[in-house]
Design a protein around this motif. Structure first.
Motif, PDB file in Angstrom:
ATOM      1  N   VAL A 106       0.853  -1.182   0.000  1.00  0.00           N
ATOM      2  CA  VAL A 106       0.000   0.000   0.000  1.00  0.00           C
ATOM      3  C   VAL A 106       0.893   1.237   0.000  1.00  0.00           C
ATOM      4  N   THR A 107       0.304   2.371  -0.334  1.00  0.00           N
ATOM      5  CA  THR A 107       1.049   3.627  -0.319  1.00  0.00           C
ATOM      6  C   THR A 107       0.269   4.681   0.466  1.00  0.00           C
ATOM      7  N   ALA A 153      -7.917  -0.169  -7.314  1.00  0.00           N
ATOM      8  CA  ALA A 153      -6.741  -1.008  -7.559  1.00  0.00           C
ATOM      9  C   ALA A 153      -6.315  -1.717  -6.274  1.00  0.00           C
ATOM     10  N   LEU A 154      -6.375  -1.023  -5.154  1.00  0.00           N
ATOM     11  CA  LEU A 154      -6.032  -1.640  -3.870  1.00  0.00           C
ATOM     12  C   LEU A 154      -7.008  -2.775  -3.553  1.00  0.00           C
ATOM     13  N   LEU A 155      -8.283  -2.529  -3.749  1.00  0.00           N
ATOM     14  CA  LEU A 155      -9.280  -3.586  -3.522  1.00  0.00           C
ATOM     15  C   LEU A 155      -9.017  -4.805  -4.406  1.00  0.00           C
ATOM     16  N   ASN A 156      -8.690  -4.548  -5.655  1.00  0.00           N
ATOM     17  CA  ASN A 156      -8.381  -5.648  -6.576  1.00  0.00           C
ATOM     18  C   ASN A 156      -7.134  -6.404  -6.130  1.00  0.00           C
ATOM     19  N   ASN A 157      -6.132  -5.672  -5.643  1.00  0.00           N
ATOM     20  CA  ASN A 157      -4.906  -6.313  -5.158  1.00  0.00           C
ATOM     21  C   ASN A 157      -5.187  -7.179  -3.933  1.00  0.00           C
ATOM     22  N   TYR A 212      -2.256   6.563 -11.233  1.00  0.00           N
ATOM     23  CA  TYR A 212      -3.718   6.527 -11.137  1.00  0.00           C
ATOM     24  C   TYR A 212      -4.306   7.895 -11.456  1.00  0.00           C
ATOM     25  N   SER A 213      -5.492   7.858 -12.040  1.00  0.00           N
ATOM     26  CA  SER A 213      -6.123   9.122 -12.456  1.00  0.00           C
ATOM     27  C   SER A 213      -6.980   9.742 -11.358  1.00  0.00           C
ATOM     28  N   GLY A 214      -7.005   9.141 -10.196  1.00  0.00           N
ATOM     29  CA  GLY A 214      -7.783   9.720  -9.111  1.00  0.00           C
ATOM     30  C   GLY A 214      -7.893   8.778  -7.933  1.00  0.00           C
ATOM     31  N   PHE A 215      -8.461   9.303  -6.868  1.00  0.00           N
ATOM     32  CA  PHE A 215      -8.604   8.565  -5.619  1.00  0.00           C
ATOM     33  C   PHE A 215      -9.386   7.271  -5.804  1.00  0.00           C
ATOM     34  N   SER A 216     -10.470   7.330  -6.554  1.00  0.00           N
ATOM     35  CA  SER A 216     -11.306   6.141  -6.745  1.00  0.00           C
ATOM     36  C   SER A 216     -10.549   5.041  -7.471  1.00  0.00           C
TER      37      SER A 216
END
Length: 105
Positions: A77-78, A94-98, A85-89
């Motif tokens: 995580v960062t 991407a984190l959820l997918n990871n 990434y183009s934005g917070f969402s």
């Protein structure tokens, strides 16, 4: 680090406070803190190891390697949204997918 999202997903933070503080402050963790963090992995008390990609040290590398050896999911995580990434969402998706991918292994 995206603690709110991790909490929302129902994960309990079992990190060793002394280990986490040492890594965040750029100093070596005490041997007892490192052993305590390692024991969380080897005893299978954790299902997933979250680590901050911005604070990698030889100690975090050792825990990541140990987690993989013991089939504990590992997710980086960062603290700051990467420029990729183009934005917070998109960043959080991407984190959820990871997380999902790591838990399926």
């Amino acid at each position: 680090v995206p603690q709110y999202l991790i909490n929302y997903l129902g994960f309990n933070n079992l990190s060793v406070p002394g280990f986490a503080t040492s890594i965040e402050n750029g100093v070596e963790p005490s041997p007892s803190d490192f052993v305590a963090a390692s024991n969380l992995i080897t005893s299978k008390k954790i299902k997933i190891l979250f680590y901050n990609e911005q604070t990698i040290t030889k100690f975090t590398d050792q825990l990541i390697t140990l987690a993989k050896k013991y089939d504990v999911a590992v997710v980086g995580v960062t603290e700051i949204e990467p420029a990729t990434y183009s934005g917070f969402s998109q960043w959080n998706l991407a984190l959820l997918n990871n997380i999902e991918s790591a838990l399926k292994k």
